[in-house]
Scaffold this active site. Structure first.
Site, PDB file in Angstrom:
ATOM      1  N   HIS A 142       0.611  -1.014   0.443  1.00 43.58           N
ATOM      2  CA  HIS A 142       0.046  -0.153   0.390  1.00 43.58           C
ATOM      3  C   HIS A 142       0.907   1.288   0.273  1.00 43.58           C
ATOM      4  O   HIS A 142       2.039   1.194   0.127  1.00 43.58           O
ATOM      5  CB  HIS A 142      -0.832   0.434   1.189  1.00 43.58           C
ATOM      6  CG  HIS A 142      -0.276  -0.123   2.465  1.00 43.58           C
ATOM      7  ND1 HIS A 142      -0.409   1.318   3.261  1.00 43.58           N
ATOM      8  CD2 HIS A 142      -0.292  -0.914   3.681  1.00 43.58           C
ATOM      9  CE1 HIS A 142       0.416   0.817   4.421  1.00 43.58           C
ATOM     10  NE2 HIS A 142       0.422   0.214   5.149  1.00 43.58           N
TER      11      HIS A 142
ATOM     12  N   CYS B 106       3.643  -4.334   6.714  1.00 45.05           N
ATOM     13  CA  CYS B 106       3.487  -3.805   4.747  1.00 45.05           C
ATOM     14  C   CYS B 106       4.651  -3.838   3.749  1.00 45.05           C
ATOM     15  O   CYS B 106       5.488  -3.368   4.715  1.00 45.05           O
ATOM     16  CB  CYS B 106       2.760  -3.012   4.945  1.00 45.05           C
ATOM     17  SG  CYS B 106       0.710  -3.561   5.512  1.00 45.05           S
TER      18      CYS B 106
END
Length: 263
Positions: free
Chosen positions: A228, A239
């Site tokens: 992301h 992430c």
């Protein structure tokens, strides 16, 4: 009986006969000053030649090449001084020019300046040599490509956790990237292995970490790890942070069931 005395005979050439061997030897000794005069003349000639050389050096006349080279080498040996190392500002400008378009992620974009400075470079060639050697260590070529692709051909997206790089590929050929990323901080390390894309959420937030925005999320684990958009100067909670442009592209290209490999 003729009692007159007989006149002395004359030599055919009219010269009177010599009556003394001593005189003859005296005449030979009188000739000895000639060699002394020759040596005097030779010494005078050498002096004139020396004056000519001095004049040539003083007024730009012809100069012997061997003498020039010898003098130049002597002067260089005396006056040669090691060049000073480049300033931090000069090094920084050279590094920045050389890294245009090269995806050096944080904090390696800071580390590379430290590595160059530690070598004490005195010119741009020294800077570039260190930069290129460092990039190669990080699996990058000087133009920003991968030195080698460690990802299996069937993977659609790949992540090199240690070198903080990610890329997309088709049939083993890189189609985008490598691009700089940040990954999980200590205690929240990004998992390694082979995964599949689970789902995509365009305007996502983190419900676990203070509703932090996670735009263009592409989840590829069942534990909530995703590609992301994120800050490329901060590590994540596991992430893969991408720049805005790269996050949009990954979001548009990746589809559920695509293979993601993290190395």
């Amino acid at each position: 009986m003729n009692t007159s005395s007989t006149p002395p005979r004359r030599r055919p050439d009219g010269a009177r006969p010599s009556t003394s061997g001593t005189r003859r030897r005296g005449r030979h000794r009188a000739a000895s000053p000639a060699p002394r005069r020759e040596w005097a003349l030779l010494g005078a000639g050498v002096g004139v030649l020396a004056l000519g050389v001095v004049a040539a050096l003083s007024f730009g006349g012809p100069i012997d090449v061997d003498e020039i080279l010898t003098a130049d080498e002597t002067t260089t040996a005396i006056t040669d001084v090691a060049p000073a190392p480049l300033s931090a500002e000069a090094r920084g400008e050279m590094i920045q020019r050389h890294l245009v378009g090269v995806p050096v992620p944080f904090p390696r974009n800071v580390e590379i300046h430290d590595r160059v400075g530690a070598t004490g470079p005195t010119n741009e060639a020294d800077v570039i040599e260190t930069v290129n050697a460092t990039l190669h260590e990080w699996n990058l070529t000087p133009d920003g490509a991968l030195v080698h692709n460690p990802c299996p051909p069937h993977a659609r997206a790949c992540v090199d956790v240690d070198n903080r790089l990610a890329w997309l590929q088709e049939n083993g050929q890189v189609s985008r990237g490598p691009v700089p990323i940040t990954t999980g901080m200590p205690g929240y390390e990004t998992p390694r292995g082979e995964f599949t894309v689970q789902r995509k959420v365009r305007d996502e937030i983190s419900y676990v970490f203070d509703n932090e925005p996670m735009p263009f999320s592409v989840y590829f684990t069942t534990t909530g790890v995703a590609f992301h958009e994120g800050d490329l100067t901060q590590d994540s909670h596991g992430c893969i942070h991408l720049s805005h442009q790269d996050a949009v592209h990954f979001f548009d290209v990746l589809e559920p069931n695509d293979i993601v490999v993290t190395i």
